[in-house]
Structures are given as structure tokens and as C-alpha cells.
Design a protein around this motif. Structure first.
Motif, PDB file in Angstrom:
ATOM      1  N   ASN A 179       0.982  -1.338   0.058  1.00 45.44           N
ATOM      2  CA  ASN A 179      -0.063   0.028   0.025  1.00 45.44           C
ATOM      3  C   ASN A 179       1.129   1.045   0.103  1.00 45.44           C
ATOM      4  OD1 ASN A 179      -1.394   2.334   1.738  1.00 45.44           O
ATOM      5  ND2 ASN A 179      -2.979   1.005   0.707  1.00 45.44           N
ATOM      6  N   PRO A 180       1.004   1.977  -1.240  1.00 47.13           N
ATOM      7  CA  PRO A 180       2.014   3.093  -1.118  1.00 47.13           C
ATOM      8  C   PRO A 180       1.747   4.240  -0.444  1.00 47.13           C
ATOM      9  CG  PRO A 180       0.341   3.147  -2.924  1.00 47.13           C
ATOM     10  CD  PRO A 180      -0.174   2.050  -2.128  1.00 47.13           C
ATOM     11  N   GLY A 181       2.822   4.826  -0.283  1.00 42.94           N
ATOM     12  CA  GLY A 181       3.245   6.197   0.445  1.00 42.94           C
ATOM     13  C   GLY A 181       4.284   6.796  -0.225  1.00 42.94           C
ATOM     14  N   SER A 182       4.433   8.308   0.112  1.00 42.17           N
ATOM     15  CA  SER A 182       5.397   8.915  -0.448  1.00 42.17           C
ATOM     16  C   SER A 182       6.679   8.382  -0.451  1.00 42.17           C
ATOM     17  CB  SER A 182       5.197  10.356  -0.161  1.00 42.17           C
ATOM     18  OG  SER A 182       5.500  10.356   1.182  1.00 42.17           O
ATOM     19  N   THR A 183       7.042   8.037   0.744  1.00 42.49           N
ATOM     20  CA  THR A 183       8.306   7.684   1.269  1.00 42.49           C
ATOM     21  C   THR A 183       8.832   6.383   0.418  1.00 42.49           C
ATOM     22  OG1 THR A 183       7.629   6.846   3.069  1.00 42.49           O
ATOM     23  CG2 THR A 183       8.696   8.987   3.309  1.00 42.49           C
ATOM     24  N   GLU A 184       7.721   5.642  -0.305  1.00 43.59           N
ATOM     25  CA  GLU A 184       8.228   4.317  -0.740  1.00 43.59           C
ATOM     26  C   GLU A 184       8.335   4.452  -2.439  1.00 43.59           C
ATOM     27  OE1 GLU A 184       6.944   4.415   2.677  1.00 43.59           O
ATOM     28  OE2 GLU A 184       5.235   4.330   1.442  1.00 43.59           O
ATOM     29  N   LEU A 185       7.908   5.489  -2.991  1.00 40.54           N
ATOM     30  CA  LEU A 185       7.768   5.912  -4.599  1.00 40.54           C
ATOM     31  C   LEU A 185       8.967   5.338  -5.235  1.00 40.54           C
ATOM     32  CD1 LEU A 185       5.330   8.776  -4.636  1.00 40.54           C
ATOM     33  CD2 LEU A 185       4.892   6.282  -5.227  1.00 40.54           C
ATOM     34  N   PRO A 186      10.210   5.885  -4.672  1.00 40.34           N
ATOM     35  CA  PRO A 186      11.344   5.503  -5.493  1.00 40.34           C
ATOM     36  C   PRO A 186      11.675   4.040  -5.714  1.00 40.34           C
ATOM     37  CG  PRO A 186      11.787   7.172  -4.125  1.00 40.34           C
ATOM     38  CD  PRO A 186      10.495   6.741  -3.635  1.00 40.34           C
ATOM     39  N   LEU A 187      11.076   3.220  -5.101  1.00 43.92           N
ATOM     40  CA  LEU A 187      11.425   1.716  -5.228  1.00 43.92           C
ATOM     41  C   LEU A 187      10.614   1.427  -6.555  1.00 43.92           C
ATOM     42  CD1 LEU A 187      12.345  -1.116  -4.467  1.00 43.92           C
ATOM     43  CD2 LEU A 187      10.350  -1.247  -3.025  1.00 43.92           C
ATOM     44  N   PHE A 188       9.611   1.985  -6.641  1.00 47.74           N
ATOM     45  CA  PHE A 188       8.551   1.356  -7.750  1.00 47.74           C
ATOM     46  C   PHE A 188       8.601   2.167  -9.101  1.00 47.74           C
ATOM     47  CE2 PHE A 188       6.596   0.320  -3.650  1.00 47.74           C
ATOM     48  CZ  PHE A 188       7.033  -0.947  -3.682  1.00 47.74           C
ATOM     49  N   GLY A 203       8.770   2.480   4.584  1.00 45.37           N
ATOM     50  CA  GLY A 203       9.443   3.802   4.150  1.00 45.37           C
ATOM     51  C   GLY A 203       9.867   4.609   5.405  1.00 45.37           C
ATOM     52  N   GLN A 204      10.853   5.643   5.145  1.00 49.90           N
ATOM     53  CA  GLN A 204      11.421   6.483   6.094  1.00 49.90           C
ATOM     54  C   GLN A 204      11.608   7.836   5.424  1.00 49.90           C
ATOM     55  OE1 GLN A 204      11.508   7.852   8.945  1.00 49.90           O
ATOM     56  NE2 GLN A 204      12.890   6.394  10.098  1.00 49.90           N
ATOM     57  N   GLN A 205      11.428   8.844   6.357  1.00 48.32           N
ATOM     58  CA  GLN A 205      11.888  10.209   5.650  1.00 48.32           C
ATOM     59  C   GLN A 205      13.138  10.158   5.162  1.00 48.32           C
ATOM     60  OE1 GLN A 205      11.147  12.775   4.345  1.00 48.32           O
ATOM     61  NE2 GLN A 205       9.469  13.676   5.021  1.00 48.32           N
ATOM     62  N   ALA A 206      13.610  11.222   4.548  1.00 46.37           N
ATOM     63  CA  ALA A 206      15.056  11.392   4.103  1.00 46.37           C
ATOM     64  C   ALA A 206      16.011  11.594   4.976  1.00 46.37           C
ATOM     65  CB  ALA A 206      15.361  12.568   3.064  1.00 46.37           C
ATOM     66  N   PRO A 236      15.200   4.723   4.474  1.00 46.29           N
ATOM     67  CA  PRO A 236      15.019   6.072   4.072  1.00 46.29           C
ATOM     68  C   PRO A 236      15.005   6.506   2.827  1.00 46.29           C
ATOM     69  CG  PRO A 236      16.843   5.851   5.767  1.00 46.29           C
ATOM     70  CD  PRO A 236      16.557   4.552   5.184  1.00 46.29           C
ATOM     71  N   VAL A 237      13.747   7.387   2.223  1.00 47.68           N
ATOM     72  CA  VAL A 237      13.404   7.544   1.036  1.00 47.68           C
ATOM     73  C   VAL A 237      14.537   7.933  -0.285  1.00 47.68           C
ATOM     74  CG1 VAL A 237      12.879  10.194   1.267  1.00 47.68           C
ATOM     75  CG2 VAL A 237      11.794   8.565  -0.556  1.00 47.68           C
ATOM     76  N   ASP A 238      15.681   8.466   0.428  1.00 48.98           N
ATOM     77  CA  ASP A 238      16.558   9.189  -0.427  1.00 48.98           C
ATOM     78  C   ASP A 238      17.733   7.981  -0.532  1.00 48.98           C
ATOM     79  OD1 ASP A 238      17.278   9.162   2.233  1.00 48.98           O
ATOM     80  OD2 ASP A 238      18.715  10.966   1.986  1.00 48.98           O
TER      81      ASP A 238
END
Length: 541
Positions: free
Chosen positions: A42-51, A116-119, A178-180
């Protein structure tokens, strides 16, 4: 003249490619090597780069709430006997999922959960969506949790999680990313071969084997780990060799012995005095793949019948440590049973008395659960898979809906609600072409009903059967144990005004209600042959 070594050029190019690989590339490549190409999320902003640039050979299974996501992954992992990959949102997302993470822990289900985790650069400033203690949040219901110290360590952390989830005792693990980190450089990892089974200590196993050979009236108590470890054929062979009565362990989440077999003796309840009573007369008790024993309420007195000896086989060191009496063998169920079967055949004992079948349920103006499940047993294909979350109906199910095949039955070991409907989705995804019957209580269904949307999107052959008694019956049934007098109202247990067919339609599934016994066989027959998911709301007394 200057010449160029072609091999050196190739090596340089390969090294350059490896240096240009990102954390995301390395993780996707590792998951592909491990065959973990189904992602429950179930997606959130901090997971987006993986996909980003999602690979064509992967499939993304969307759940509409994190508890459903984990429940679907749990069912998929159990039915496929492999670890499943789960991606959750930070802090609140993991919090939403905790009920089914707890259930996965109790089920011994291997899940690799990334959150996910923040930068990293803004973590010191308590940013929005940060998980302040990401590794602590899922404890103690994960085998391991980590947030790697460096971005380049993320692939290795996920590799460790994949192997650890499958090591005994299996269970969920969590990696906070972390997202970054996903776009940072990383090196490719090559899949390792890691053993996932432990053979028992020979001297301890020899003592167990001698006890099994030498006792007069053995009883086997089988738990979920027998079926989970693929030891179905071995446990049948061992029981038949020794003419031992076989009981199902209290609260077992799997069927580990055919319930129509001549040696099957029934189900042990989660009550100490009743366990002792049912095992009375046996001089040796062999608990295989289960705790000895799981209890629901406190009790006094002995743990086993006086004069009996207890022997246990488990793959869980924690369970081995707290078992109060007897001898415990630590090891794989399948390998341990193979070793016991390799011993010379013992003198055959006379067969014990067979279990008496329950009386047939009859149709009444208000359908009983017994009649519903007896009708289902008559109509379903033996290969159909039952996923159950109807706690108050379980004793009736054990009498009127026998399970007779390996990997044909799944329920939760935890008692936590909201697992059954999404687990049915995961089982159906892992076993394409097979009918899945989700047997769910009306109260239980409301915890994760959004899983029906995923079932509809995937066009899965799931028949959701809601046993609707208009109440939290399991809670009411337990009230006398805690001091309620007969007839006293138990607050918070009445359920009214629910339209399950309408709810099913809202998720994209066909739904109907049946309240007359005369209509039930035809309705079930149609529901068990639906093209996609469907729901039947069954009014029961």
C-alpha cells in the motif's frame, strides 16, 4: 604498438556497470534472483522511488489498507512455502499493519517487510512522516528489524532479512529504508544458498525413538509446523507404524493429519484440565510441531496425565525453552520424522478405538452452523482450500467440515481478527486455479473487508462465506468464564443493520443473502463455481 586486452575492457565495463547500479537496482535484482517478484503493498510518498520504472516481470498486488497487505502476504507465503515481500508506509502504515504482523509472527510466516522512512538529511528535525524509532515499532513480533546505517548497506540488509525470514523458526522481519537511499550507488549481490532445516541432536532423538518404541499407548499431538514443514506423509506413516492415536494441538493454524483417518482422535482445546482429561490413558505423549500446550485461560493441576511422559519436537528454541515438563527435540519436523521412520520397525500394537462420527445436522427454520458446514462439506471439491476466521464456529467446523489433505486449511494461530479475508486472497494468488473458500464470521469480516477489492481486481476464484449470527459470539461464549451470569447482557457484542451483499457490491464482488435451509445447497453450489470472487451472507442461529 599499443594493444588493448579485450578481457580487461569487459572487466572494466562490468565494474563500471556495477558502480552505476543504485540501491533500487540492486534490491530489484536480488529479489528477482530469489524468485520474490510478487510485491504486496500500500503505497506512500516515502516508498515511491522503489517502484519507479517498475519491472515487467514483477507484479504489484495493491491492498487498500496495511493490515490487508500483510494478511495477503501471509496467505501467499504459507501457500507457496516461500517468503513474501511486503512494502509498507512509514510509522502509521506499520502501525496499521501490526495486528497482522503479530499474526504472521504467531503463524511462523516468513515475510520480508520494507517500510518507508523520511530522508536522512532531515531526520534530525523530526520531519513529517518520520518513524522516530523505526526498528522498535514492530518489536517483539519480528525476528529482526533494522534501519541500515548507510544507504549502500540497504541491499545487504534486505538480503539478510530474506534469509533470516526463512530460517527456523520462520517469521517476519522488517527493514526501514529512508526515501533518499533508493537512488544512491550500490553493488550487486549474488544470491547465496542458505540451509533452512536443522537436524535434531542424535542422542536426544534416540531417546525419543526408544520411548516411542517402548511405550504401550502412545498419543501423537500434531501442530501447524508438521504441515508447514511438508511432513504430511511422514506423520501419517509414523502414526500407522505405531498405531498411535493422533490429536490436533490446541489452536493449530493448519491441518497436519487427515481428519477422516482411522487414527485421528480429535482436537485438544486450549484448556489445561481438558487436555489432561482427553490424553488420559496414554503413557507417552509426543507433541510434534506445536507448543505443549497453548492455553486460553488459566488453569491448575498437572500439565499431562499422571504417569505419562511428554516428548516434544519443535523447530522453535523459544517454545522448547518454556515447555514445562518432559524432553524436547529441536529440529525440522520433516527431517526428524524421517529419522524416526528410519529406525527398525517396532512390534505392531493393536489399533485404538476409532473416533465416532458426529450426528448428522438437520435443517431447522433457523439454520444452525452445523447444518451449513455439513452442507458445505458435501458440496465442496476435496481440493478446495479453506481459509477460516470464524472463532465461535471453529468447534462446529471441526466436527462437520473435516480437512483431509495437506495445505488444504489455514487459520490464524494468534486469535487476532482481520487476517482471514486478506489471507484468502494471498492463498488464491499462490495457488492459481484452485477454489478458495473463506469461512468468516460476521464480526471478523469487518476488520479487513477491503481485501475483497483486491480479489475482484485480480478475478480470483474465492467464495466468501459469512456466518452471520448478528453478534460477536466468541466474546459472548466466553463471558461466563469471567463471571457473567446466565442471561446477563455482554456490552458491545450485538451487530445489527449490516448489509453484507451491498458491502460486497461496493468492493466489486457479487453478493447474496440466504436464510432458508432449503435454499442453501443451490446457493452454495453456484458460489463454489463462480468465475470470480463472490460472497454469501448466511443467516445462522
Amino acid at each position: 604498438m599499443h594493444t588493448t586486452n579485450p578481457q580487461a575492457v569487459d572487466d572494466t565495463a562490468m565494474q563500471t556497470a556495477l558502480e552505476r547500479m543504485t540501491v533500487r537496482d540492486a534490491v530489484i535484482d536480488l529479489l528477482r534472483q530469489l524468485g520474490m517478484t510478487t510485491v504486496f503493498a500500500n503505497p506512500g510518498s516515502t516508498e515511491l522511488p522503489l517502484f519507479r520504472n517498475f519491472p515487467a516481470d514483477f507484479r504489484y498486488i495493491l491492498g487498500l489498507q496495511e493490515a490487508s497487505v500483510v494478511g495477503m502476504a501471509d496467505g501467499f507465503a504459507q501457500a507457496s512455502r516461500r517468503a513474501a515481500f511486503v512494502n509498507l508506509h512509514s510509522a502509521a502504515g506499520v502501525g496499521n499493519a501490526m495486528g497482522n504482523i503479530f499474526t504472521a509472527h504467531k503463524n511462523g510466516t516468513p515475510l520480508v517487510i520494507t517500510a518507508g522512512q523520511q530522508a536522512r538529511s532531515i531526520l534530525p528535525f523530526d520531519p513529517f512522516l518520520a518513524s522516530v524509532q523505526a526498528t522498535e515499532l514492530p518489536k517483539p513480533y519480528v525476528k529482526w528489524s533494522t534501519e541500515p546505517a548507510r544507504a549502500e548497506d540497504v541491499p545487504q540488509a534486505i538480503a539478510r532479512a530474506c534469509y533470516l525470514a526463512m530460517l527456523p523458526p520462520r517469521g517476519p522481519v522488517l527493514v526501514s529504508v529512508p526515501v533518499d537511499d533508493w537512488d544512491r550507488p550500490a553493488h550487486r549481490l549474488v544470491r547465496r544458498r542458505v540451509s533452512t532445516e536443522i537436524r535434531p541432536q542424535p542422542a536426544v532423538l534416540e531417546g525419543l525413538g526408544l520411548a516411542l518404541d517402548g511405550c504401550e499407548r502412545p498419543a501423537l499431538v500434531v501442530g501447524a509446523a508438521v504441515d508447514r514443514d511438508g511432513a504430511w506423509e511422514q506423520i501419517i506413516a509414523l502414526a500407522e507404524r505405531h498405531n498411535a492415536r493422533v490429536f490436533a494441538a490446541p489452536m493449530s493454524g493448519r491441518c497436519s493429519f487427515p481428519e477422516d483417518h482411522r487414527l485421528f482422535a480429535g482436537f485438544l482445546p486450549a484448556l489445561r484440565a481438558r487436555v489432561v482429561e482427553l490424553l488420559a490413558g496414554h503413557d507417552a505423549i509426543f507433541v510434534m510441531g506445536a507448543p505443549a500446550f497453548t492455553y486460553h485461560v488459566e488453569g491448575a493441576g498437572p500439565f499431562i496425565p499422571p504417569g505419562a511422559k511428554l516428548f516434544q519436537i519443535t523447530d522453535d528454541p523459544g517454545t522448547a525453552a518454556w515447555t514445562p515438563v518432559g524432553t524436547t527435540v529441536l529440529g525440522s519436523m520433516r527431517l526428524t520424522l524421517q529419522d524416526l521412520l528410519a529406525r527398525p520397525a517396532c512390534v505392531l500394537r493393536p489399533p485404538p478405538a476409532s473416533r465416532q462420527p458426529p450426528p448428522m445436522a438437520t435443517a431447522t427454520p433457523r439454520m444452525t452452523v452445523a447444518y451449513v458446514l455439513q452442507t458445505l462439506a458435501q458440496l465442496r471439491d476435496p481440493q478446495d482450500i479453506v481459509v477460516e476466521e470464524a472463532p465461535s464456529a471453529r468447534p462446529v467446523m471441526q466436527r462437520h467440515l473435516p480437512m483431509t489433505r495437506s495445505a488444504s486449511f489455514y487459520t490464524m494461530d494468534s486469535g487476532g481478527l482481520g487476517w482471514g479475508m486478506p489471507a484468502a486472497v494471498g492463498v488464491a494468488l499462490a495457488r492459481p486455479g484452485q477454489r478458495v473458500i473463506a469461512l468468516i464470521g460476521d464480526g471478523s469480516s469487518l476488520y479487513s473487508m477491503q481485501a475483497m477489492w483486491t480479489a475482484a481486481q485480480q478475478r480470483l476464484p474465492i467464495t466468501f462465506l459469512i456466518l452471520n449470527n448478528g453478534r460477536y459470539a466468541a466474546v459472548e461464549d466466553f463471558a461466563p468464564v469471567f463471571g457473567f451470569v446466565p442471561g446477563e447482557v455482554v456490552q458491545g457484542t450485538a451487530l445489527s443493520g449490516l448489509d453484507f451483499p451491498a458491502l460486497a457490491a461496493g468492493w466489486g464482488c457479487v453478493g447474496q443473502r440466504v436464510s432458508a435451509a432449503s435454499e442453501l445447497p443451490q446457493v452454495l453450489q453456484q458460489a463454489l463455481h463462480s468465475d470470480g470472487p463472490c460472497l454469501v451472507d448466511i443467516a445462522v442461529a
